[in-house]
Design a protein around this motif. Sequence first.
Motif, PDB file in Angstrom:
ATOM      1  N   THR A   3       0.843  -1.192   0.000  1.00 53.86           N
ATOM      2  CA  THR A   3       0.000   0.000   0.000  1.00 53.86           C
ATOM      3  C   THR A   3       0.881   1.245   0.000  1.00 53.86           C
ATOM      4  O   THR A   3       1.980   1.240   0.542  1.00 53.86           O
ATOM      5  CB  THR A   3      -0.936   0.026   1.224  1.00 53.86           C
ATOM      6  N   VAL A   4       0.387   2.300  -0.616  1.00 52.25           N
ATOM      7  CA  VAL A   4       1.123   3.551  -0.765  1.00 52.25           C
ATOM      8  C   VAL A   4       0.597   4.545   0.271  1.00 52.25           C
ATOM      9  O   VAL A   4      -0.605   4.757   0.369  1.00 52.25           O
ATOM     10  CB  VAL A   4       0.895   4.123  -2.185  1.00 52.25           C
ATOM     11  N   LYS A   5       1.522   5.134   1.031  1.00 46.70           N
ATOM     12  CA  LYS A   5       1.100   6.155   1.998  1.00 46.70           C
ATOM     13  C   LYS A   5       1.016   7.490   1.277  1.00 46.70           C
ATOM     14  O   LYS A   5       1.942   7.886   0.584  1.00 46.70           O
ATOM     15  CB  LYS A   5       2.099   6.230   3.151  1.00 46.70           C
ATOM     16  N   ILE A   6      -0.138   8.160   1.434  1.00 45.95           N
ATOM     17  CA  ILE A   6      -0.307   9.463   0.798  1.00 45.95           C
ATOM     18  C   ILE A   6      -0.628  10.513   1.857  1.00 45.95           C
ATOM     19  O   ILE A   6      -1.021  10.181   2.977  1.00 45.95           O
ATOM     20  CB  ILE A   6      -1.403   9.430  -0.294  1.00 45.95           C
ATOM     21  N   THR A   7      -0.480  11.776   1.483  1.00 46.99           N
ATOM     22  CA  THR A   7      -0.730  12.906   2.380  1.00 46.99           C
ATOM     23  C   THR A   7      -1.561  13.944   1.631  1.00 46.99           C
ATOM     24  O   THR A   7      -1.801  13.809   0.423  1.00 46.99           O
ATOM     25  CB  THR A   7       0.601  13.566   2.804  1.00 46.99           C
ATOM     26  N   ASP A   8      -1.954  14.989   2.362  1.00 50.28           N
ATOM     27  CA  ASP A   8      -2.655  16.096   1.704  1.00 50.28           C
ATOM     28  C   ASP A   8      -1.837  16.614   0.522  1.00 50.28           C
ATOM     29  O   ASP A   8      -2.373  16.934  -0.531  1.00 50.28           O
ATOM     30  CB  ASP A   8      -2.889  17.256   2.690  1.00 50.28           C
ATOM     31  N   GLU A   9      -0.509  16.680   0.709  1.00 53.72           N
ATOM     32  CA  GLU A   9       0.378  17.247  -0.313  1.00 53.72           C
ATOM     33  C   GLU A   9       0.493  16.346  -1.546  1.00 53.72           C
ATOM     34  O   GLU A   9       0.691  16.840  -2.659  1.00 53.72           O
ATOM     35  CB  GLU A   9       1.771  17.503   0.265  1.00 53.72           C
ATOM     36  N   THR A  10       0.410  15.036  -1.360  1.00 55.60           N
ATOM     37  CA  THR A  10       0.623  14.120  -2.494  1.00 55.60           C
ATOM     38  C   THR A  10      -0.688  13.593  -3.078  1.00 55.60           C
ATOM     39  O   THR A  10      -0.669  12.861  -4.063  1.00 55.60           O
ATOM     40  CB  THR A  10       1.494  12.915  -2.078  1.00 55.60           C
ATOM     41  N   PHE A  11      -1.820  13.947  -2.477  1.00 58.69           N
ATOM     42  CA  PHE A  11      -3.102  13.382  -2.898  1.00 58.69           C
ATOM     43  C   PHE A  11      -3.372  13.619  -4.381  1.00 58.69           C
ATOM     44  O   PHE A  11      -3.743  12.703  -5.099  1.00 58.69           O
ATOM     45  CB  PHE A  11      -4.248  13.951  -2.052  1.00 58.69           C
ATOM     46  N   GLU A  12      -3.178  14.839  -4.832  1.00 63.19           N
ATOM     47  CA  GLU A  12      -3.486  15.139  -6.238  1.00 63.19           C
ATOM     48  C   GLU A  12      -2.622  14.317  -7.190  1.00 63.19           C
ATOM     49  O   GLU A  12      -3.141  13.670  -8.103  1.00 63.19           O
ATOM     50  CB  GLU A  12      -3.330  16.629  -6.531  1.00 63.19           C
ATOM     51  N   SER A  13      -1.315  14.293  -6.968  1.00 62.19           N
ATOM     52  CA  SER A  13      -0.436  13.562  -7.892  1.00 62.19           C
ATOM     53  C   SER A  13      -0.598  12.050  -7.762  1.00 62.19           C
ATOM     54  O   SER A  13      -0.613  11.343  -8.765  1.00 62.19           O
ATOM     55  CB  SER A  13       1.025  13.966  -7.669  1.00 62.19           C
ATOM     56  N   ASP A  14      -0.758  11.547  -6.531  1.00 63.09           N
ATOM     57  CA  ASP A  14      -0.837  10.095  -6.320  1.00 63.09           C
ATOM     58  C   ASP A  14      -2.210   9.510  -6.614  1.00 63.09           C
ATOM     59  O   ASP A  14      -2.321   8.341  -6.967  1.00 63.09           O
ATOM     60  CB  ASP A  14      -0.453   9.737  -4.881  1.00 63.09           C
ATOM     61  N   VAL A  15      -3.272  10.297  -6.435  1.00 59.37           N
ATOM     62  CA  VAL A  15      -4.627   9.761  -6.586  1.00 59.37           C
ATOM     63  C   VAL A  15      -5.334  10.356  -7.804  1.00 59.37           C
ATOM     64  O   VAL A  15      -5.721   9.642  -8.716  1.00 59.37           O
ATOM     65  CB  VAL A  15      -5.468  10.003  -5.302  1.00 59.37           C
ATOM     66  N   LEU A  16      -5.498  11.662  -7.817  1.00 56.58           N
ATOM     67  CA  LEU A  16      -6.296  12.297  -8.874  1.00 56.58           C
ATOM     68  C   LEU A  16      -5.640  12.202 -10.245  1.00 56.58           C
ATOM     69  O   LEU A  16      -6.330  12.142 -11.256  1.00 56.58           O
ATOM     70  CB  LEU A  16      -6.589  13.757  -8.511  1.00 56.58           C
TER      71      LEU A  16
END
Length: 108
Positions: A3-16
Amino acid sequence: MATVKITDETFESDVLKSDKPVLVDFWAEWCGPCKQIAPILEEVSEAYGDKLVVSKINIEDSPMTPSRFGVRGIPTMMLFKDGQMTSMKVGAMPKAKLIEWLAESGVA
């Protein structure tokens, strides 16, 4: 694939902006059901890593994203495709139910 840990800062690049569907698990350290579902999510990530990214976001470390998507209870799992949230489940579930949900969503 873990699983990949994401943050508020990486949400757009990692998810959207992901080219694959992304399952996002909104969780917290103190949440019992979150700990219960964590190994299931790891197994799903291993089994479906070629079709799906399984990621986790700690709601205490990154409060902006859960607020943006109206997360009220945890664990909350959201499925994103092409930058859009397409499906959501609240609460822990057995692996079979999780895979059934992913299949209904056209991912698994």
